[in-house]
Design a protein around this motif. Structure first.
Motif, short mmCIF file in Angstrom:
data_model
loop_
_atom_site.label_atom_id
_atom_site.label_comp_id
_atom_site.label_asym_id
_atom_site.label_seq_id
_atom_site.Cartn_x
_atom_site.Cartn_y
_atom_site.Cartn_z
N PRO A 1 -22.57 -8.04 42.76
CA PRO A 1 -22.67 -7.77 44.20
C PRO A 1 -24.01 -8.35 44.67
O PRO A 1 -24.91 -8.59 43.86
N ILE A 2 -24.12 -8.56 45.95
CA ILE A 2 -25.45 -8.93 46.46
C ILE A 2 -26.12 -7.63 46.89
O ILE A 2 -25.51 -6.79 47.53
N TYR A 3 -27.37 -7.46 46.47
CA TYR A 3 -28.02 -6.16 46.58
C TYR A 3 -28.70 -5.99 47.93
O TYR A 3 -29.33 -6.92 48.43
N TYR A 4 -28.60 -4.79 48.47
CA TYR A 4 -29.30 -4.48 49.71
C TYR A 4 -30.80 -4.52 49.46
O TYR A 4 -31.26 -3.97 48.45
N HIS B 1 -33.49 -0.76 40.76
CA HIS B 1 -33.61 0.18 39.64
C HIS B 1 -32.61 -0.20 38.54
O HIS B 1 -31.94 -1.24 38.66
N TYR C 1 -28.18 -3.16 35.72
CA TYR C 1 -27.00 -2.99 34.88
C TYR C 1 -25.93 -4.06 35.17
O TYR C 1 -25.49 -4.79 34.27
N ASP D 1 -28.30 -8.92 49.98
CA ASP D 1 -27.57 -8.63 51.20
C ASP D 1 -28.62 -8.17 52.21
O ASP D 1 -29.19 -7.10 52.06
N ALA E 1 -21.37 -10.14 54.20
CA ALA E 1 -21.80 -10.15 52.80
C ALA E 1 -20.73 -10.70 51.85
O ALA E 1 -21.02 -11.50 50.96
N LEU E 2 -19.49 -10.28 52.06
CA LEU E 2 -18.43 -10.69 51.11
C LEU E 2 -18.26 -12.21 51.08
O LEU E 2 -17.92 -12.80 50.05
N ASN F 1 -20.38 -14.32 50.88
CA ASN F 1 -21.36 -15.00 50.01
C ASN F 1 -20.70 -15.70 48.81
O ASN F 1 -21.18 -16.73 48.33
N TYR F 2 -19.58 -15.10 48.34
CA TYR F 2 -18.94 -15.66 47.15
C TYR F 2 -18.39 -17.07 47.42
O TYR F 2 -18.16 -17.84 46.49
N VAL G 1 -18.48 -5.24 40.23
CA VAL G 1 -18.94 -4.36 41.31
C VAL G 1 -19.09 -2.94 40.77
O VAL G 1 -18.49 -2.59 39.76
N GLY G 2 -19.88 -2.13 41.47
CA GLY G 2 -19.95 -0.71 41.13
C GLY G 2 -18.75 -0.01 41.73
O GLY G 2 -18.14 -0.51 42.69
N ILE H 1 -18.19 0.35 45.56
CA ILE H 1 -17.88 -0.77 46.47
C ILE H 1 -16.60 -1.48 46.04
O ILE H 1 -16.40 -2.65 46.35
N GLY I 1 -19.07 1.96 36.18
CA GLY I 1 -19.48 3.31 36.58
C GLY I 1 -20.94 3.35 37.02
O GLY I 1 -21.60 2.32 37.14
N TRP J 1 -24.89 4.97 36.67
CA TRP J 1 -25.90 5.65 35.85
C TRP J 1 -26.51 6.79 36.65
O TRP J 1 -26.90 6.60 37.81
N1 MSP Z 1 -24.85 -4.89 49.51
C1 MSP Z 1 -23.76 -4.17 48.98
C2 MSP Z 1 -22.89 -5.06 48.13
C3 MSP Z 1 -22.33 -6.26 48.85
S1 MSP Z 1 -21.43 -7.28 47.78
C4 MSP Z 1 -20.72 -8.38 48.77
C5 MSP Z 1 -24.29 -3.00 48.13
N2 MSP Z 1 -25.53 -3.12 47.69
S2 MSP Z 1 -26.31 -1.99 46.84
O1 MSP Z 1 -27.60 -2.53 46.59
O2 MSP Z 1 -26.25 -0.73 47.51
O3 MSP Z 1 -25.53 -1.83 45.53
C6 MSP Z 1 -25.32 -2.92 44.70
C7 MSP Z 1 -24.66 -2.54 43.42
O4 MSP Z 1 -25.52 -1.68 42.66
C8 MSP Z 1 -23.36 -1.79 43.61
O5 MSP Z 1 -22.40 -2.38 42.76
C9 MSP Z 1 -23.66 -0.40 43.14
O6 MSP Z 1 -22.56 0.20 42.55
C10 MSP Z 1 -24.73 -0.68 42.11
N3 MSP Z 1 -25.51 0.51 41.82
C11 MSP Z 1 -26.38 1.15 42.65
N4 MSP Z 1 -26.82 2.28 42.00
C12 MSP Z 1 -26.24 2.37 40.79
C13 MSP Z 1 -26.35 3.24 39.71
N5 MSP Z 1 -27.11 4.31 39.75
N6 MSP Z 1 -25.66 2.93 38.57
C14 MSP Z 1 -24.91 1.79 38.47
N7 MSP Z 1 -24.78 0.95 39.48
C15 MSP Z 1 -25.35 1.27 40.68
O7 MSP Z 1 -23.54 -2.08 47.88
#
Ligand code: MSP
Length: 648
Positions: A13-16, A22, A27, A53, A233-234, A236-237, A260-261, A264, A291, A293
């Motif tokens: 995923p692209i991270y916020y 963390h 992971y 993201d 965001a989606l 992006n792929y 993906v987590g 999402i 899953g 953590w």
């Molecule tokens: N920006 C969106 C994703 C857009 S993809 C087109 C987003 N970002 S996020 O930063 O909130 O999360 C990104 C990923 O990190 C997600 O897959 C989420 O499940 C994962 N995780 C965030 N906290 C987590 C844990 N504590 N454990 C495992 N994965 C976790 O959602």
């Protein structure tokens, strides 16, 4: 890489960028890196995409709390992700930021295309909006009047918006998921998506009015709106490959895995799949939801200050131990609870006692018995055949494991070979064989096989622990890194060249004794230092910028007269000398101070507050005080300052 290498595409995923990364973020990215490295060993040309993201309400709010512009915030925070990926030895092909012009261009292209083909329309809309989740809900979705996802308060909003015709794809999507077991994994999550699709699928609101949310990509056909952050965001792929035409030609579509987590999965399985359908593109081959953590059973959050910082773990244990632990400890797809103790346990047992010890003893015995030269194997007996057969079997099981993304199972299988090789040495007893001439012949075979098994192990552990794997090969006297030989180098037994020189090296995984472990635990489980960037969800008043703070003109002043305001229990009328002038101030401090005790005290005055009347008396400022359970305490100084000084 050959010109015609098969192509393989894996994404995270692209991270916020509303928060620092963390271990939850680490992971997914490590898992994607393991897959990418493995596929390269199999000869694939891999495109591995990750990124950030950067639009939407969450990011806008996070920047607002810091009192900076969103542009500045995202430029700063996306670096935290890049830095972490470097430290984790992540081998992504590219890093997309949704604020990149190359991305925005493709979002505009896709929006225009869908609008032109009638897949996007304008309509009025009324719904319940959850600001933190940036999602609209219908009345029936709400749980006890709150957001069904996060439980927080929702607001009723009515506005005109643009909609993507998602609902019409419901039957197609249901059939696609039902007919293709590999599309959504694991099976339990697939069932959840099917359950979600059991209810009518509505069209998707893909715009946000600019006046409510300016931080986004403007719709190309209506500049009063920005694109809904998920729709942006989606894409992006695809945008990373340059556009609709380019992705078709790239050879990387359909993607092999979107990791993906679990939180999402719906946005990917439902929004993304239907967007692709409307664009005439194939759905990805696999969307895998892993899953979460937790820490002591709780969700990681900045508010709880329990988010595990990957940097601290890398500092303490090294990058490979962390990568190994996260992939081994919890089956991919299931939730897991993070514990430092378990991490130390894995380092000691799996890594130090089993794999590390096998390498040390093998290299040491080769030094001792053969002057460090890999011996020529002689006759093969039953024990030898069992070891070589097992090695081949494990190679097959590892390959199979990647089909299911069963990282933990893959590692368990690899460790069966570690154990069997240790047992092989114990059983054959090189230290006894060396004593006789016949034994010495046998010893050649035994040592060769132990080393060859270790070479196989190095290749198999490489995707998980790349640095350690290559150090293993160096110690075994193999002249080229794992990347050069690939999986082909472990397809047959006997790749290790007799005559090559082993090298005693540093212990790859040192054992952590009980005393050291206690110290490490005390350190790591101590509360974290306050975060460098406050989290969006952190409670407390909104942060302001230094410029905002400096608007308040705080001055030192001396009280020169004080009298209790008649008919008021609380108010005192003061004359305060602030150097340039004397101000009349009415202050609610009478319950804490007798008027006669006040003259001569130095106080802090808010000097640019608009004058106000209190019980008919004009007050030209406000003095600072704290209230401790109702007891008033005036703010002051440890040392006596002059009058009229600026306080900042
Ligand atoms: N920006 C969106 C994703 C857009 S993809 C087109 C987003 N970002 S996020 O930063 O909130 O999360 C990104 C990923 O990190 C997600 O897959 C989420 O499940 C994962 N995780 C965030 N906290 C987590 C844990 N504590 N454990 C495992 N994965 C976790 O959602």
């Amino acid at each position: 890489m050959t010109q015609n290498a098969k192509k393989f595409y894996v994404t995270t995923p692209i991270y916020y960028v509303n928060d620092v990364p963390h271990i939850g973020h680490a992971y997914t990215t490590i898992a994607a890196d393991v897959i990418a490295r493995y596929k390269r060993l199999e000869g694939f040309e891999v495109f591995f995409l990750t990124g950030t993201d950067e639009h939407g309400q969450k990011v806008q709010q996070a920047a607002g709390k810091l009192g900076i512009r969103p542009e500045e915030h995202v430029d700063r925070l996306h670096q935290r992700f890049k830095e972490l990926w470097t430290r984790l030895n992540i081998t992504h092909t590219d890093f997309i930021r949704t604020t990149d012009e190359r991305h925005k261009k493709v979002v505009r292209e896709i929006l225009t295309h869908l609008h032109d083909t009638g897949e996007i329309y304008r309509d009025s809309y009324e719904g319940w909006y959850c600001t933190p989740d940036e999602r609209f809900w219908t009345e029936k979705d709400l749980v006890a009047g709150n957001c069904p996802e996060c439980g927080r308060k929702v607001e009723k909003i009515q506005e005109h918006n643009y909609f993507f015709r998602m609902g019409k794809h419901q039957d197609w999507l249901l059939n696609t998921i039902r007919d293709n077991e590999r599309f959504i994994q694991p099976a339990s999550r697939r069932n959840e998506v099917l359950g979600f699709l059991g209810r009518p699928l509505e069209d998707l609101c893909i715009s946000r009015p600019k006046e409510r949310l300016p931080w986004g990509i403007p719709l190309p056909f209506d500049e009063d709106y920005v694109t809904y952050v998920w729709f942006d965001a989606l894409i992006n792929y695809i945008s990373i490959h340059g556009g609709l035409e380019e992705i078709r030609k790239s050879g990387f579509w359909p993607a092999d895995h979107h990791l993906v987590g679990k939180d999402i999965l719906t946005t990917h399985a439902v929004y993304w799949s239907t967007m692709l359908k409307a664009l005439g593109l194939e759905t990805p081959k696999n969307i895998f939801a892993h899953g979460w953590w937790t820490v002591n059973g709780q969700k990681m959050s900045k508010t709880l200050r329990n988010a595990v910082d990957p940097h601290r773990l890398i500092d303490q244990f090294g990058v490979d131990v962390l990568r190994y632990f996260l992939m081994r400890e919890v089956p991919f797809g299931q939730d897991g609870d993070f514990s430092h103790k378990a991490l130390i346990g894995r380092q000691n047992s799996d890594l130090a006692n089993n794999l590390g010890n096998l390498l040390n003893r093998t290299v040491n015995m080769m030094q001792k018995y053969f002057d460090g030269s890999v011996p020529e194997p002689a006759s093969a007996g039953e024990e030898d055949a069992a070891l070589t057969a097992r090695a081949q079997e494990v190679v097959g099981q590892v390959r199979q494991g990647y089909e299911d993304l069963a990282f933990s199972r893959i590692l368990a299988k690899i460790w069966e070979l570690v154990d069997q090789t240790n047992q092989y040495i114990d059983k054959t007893g090189p230290w006894n064989l060396v004593k006789t001439e016949d034994g010495k012949k046998r010893l050649q075979t035994v040592m060769y096989n132990a080393a060859e098994s270790l070479r196989t192990l190095a290749v198999l552990v490489y995707p998980f622990m790349p640095e350690s794997a290559n150090q293993m090969l160096t110690q075994l006297g193999v002249g080229q890194p794992v990347e050069a030989g690939g999986m082909a180098s472990v397809e047959a037994w006997g790749g290790l060249q007799p005559g090559s020189q082993v090298k005693t090296g540093a212990q790859l995984f040192p054992r952590i004794d009980d005393k050291a472990a206690a110290k490490i635990l005390a350190q790591l489980e101590a509360p974290e230092a306050p975060p460098a960037a406050p989290a969006a969800e952190e409670s407390g008043p909104e942060a302001i910028s230094i410029e905002d703070f400096m608007k308040v003109d705080l001055r030192t002043g001396k009280i020169i007269e004080a009298e209790q305001v008649k008919k008021s229990k609380k108010l005192v009328k003061l004359k305060v000398d602030i150097g340039t002038e004397v101000r009349q101030v009415v202050a609610g401090i009478a319950e804490g101070y007798a008027a006669e005790d006040l003259p001569g005290r130095t106080i802090i005055l808010v000097a640019n507050l608009k004058p106000a009347k209190l019980m008919g008396i004009e007050s030209q400022g406000m003095i600072l005080a704290a209230s401790d359970n109702g007891k008033i305490i005036l703010a002051g100084f440890g040392e006596e300052p002059g009058k009229g000084l600026r306080v900042k």
